[in-house]
Write a protein that holds these residues in place. Structure first.
Motif: not given
Length: 299
Positions: A17-18, A90, A124, A126, A138
């Motif tokens: 994860f970020k 993004d 991110n 999804n 993204k």
């Protein structure tokens, strides 16, 4: 550089994860990236580490300097060389004009005789697991160069940003413009959705494509095809201030007047020109603000 490999700086931490800028993991990840040395790695292995295992990497390789506490740090001036270009997309629901699929990115690259070495989903994204070349929102596009390029030999940091990063962002206004500074570090992702590991581009050939593109822009401006001065663009800007949802209503005679006043619009609707991608993007958002503009576009 041996065939099938590249010189790049990769962090040792693999993430899923970020992390937030305020988290300890963020600083640990960044410190690790700054302290490790560039390595020679197979392109496929690099893609796996970044796109599947979540390792972060630097856009350029650096020769760090020591700060007041004798800790290594990097900035734009410490950049030494590079062997990758990165484009970050993004897309979000708030601005559909900046949405683009990986397939459309690949199509546009090929319009300029370019390709991607690989594309991976960022943390991110999804949208599920299927048909990701169409559905991913993204993602990051990686283009590998034939060999490592020394920044000083290519005109320095500003040349890197202006000649390379800016060119890619000109043909992709949808891309995140932050990803062009030499000291930028980028997160890995959670899955590769496109791979062409045999694709590497020679920097001289890339420069020739850039030169041709810039020449086309100059010719476009000389022909008075500057969208910022166009009648529709001005009307779009005024309407945007009033409401981002209400469209301008133009009767047919208004369209005829606009075509006489603005040669670019007339040539586009006649099909006598093929707009550059940045022009096409601006034309689209301008026409979209006029009731009936979408029909003109489709026609």
């Amino acid at each position: 550089t041996m065939s099938g490999s590249l010189k790049v700086t990769i962090g040792e931490l693999n993430l899923s994860f970020k992390p937030k800028d305020t988290s300890r993991l963020f600083f640990k990840n960044r410190s690790n990236l700054i302290s490790v040395s560039p390595q020679l790695i197979e392109i496929r292995e690099f893609a796996t580490k970044v796109g599947k295992e979540g390792h972060s990497f630097l856009l350029c390789n650096h020769s760090p300097i020591l700060d007041d506490k004798c800790k290594p740090k990097i900035n734009n001036s410490t950049a030494v060389d590079f062997q990758i270009f990165a484009l970050d997309f993004d897309s979000n629901e708030e601005n559909q004009n900046l949405s683009i699929s990986p397939n459309k990115v690949l199509s546009r690259l090929r319009d300029y005789d370019l390709d991607a070495t690989f594309i991976y989903r960022t943390f991110n994204d999804n949208v599920g697991r299927y048909n990701l070349l169409e559905k991913a929102k993204k993602f990051r596009v990686i283009i590998v160069l034939e060999e490592s390029v020394k920044i000083k030999e290519q005109g320095g940091v500003e040349s890197f940003k202006n000649n390379y990063s800016n060119f890619l962002h000109q043909i992709f206004p949808e891309a995140d413009k932050k990803v062009k500074d030499p000291n930028r570090f980028l997160y890995g992702g959670k899955g590769i959705i496109y791979e062409n590991y045999n694709y590497k581009i020679d920097i001289k050939y890339f420069n020739s494509i850039n030169d041709h593109y810039q020449s086309s822009l100059i010719k476009s401006k000389r022909d008075k095809y500057d969208l910022k001065k166009s009648l529709i663009h001005d009307r779009y800007q005024n309407q945007k201030k009033e409401s981002c949802f209400k469209r301008v209503v133009w009767p047919e005679e208004r369209w005829e007047y606009a075509r006489k006043e603005w040669k670019y619009l007339d040539d586009f609707l006649n099909g006598s020109i093929k707009p550059l991608h940045d022009e096409l993007y601006k034309l689209y958002i301008a026409l979209d603000e006029i009731q009936g503009g979408a029909k003109k576009w489709l026609y």
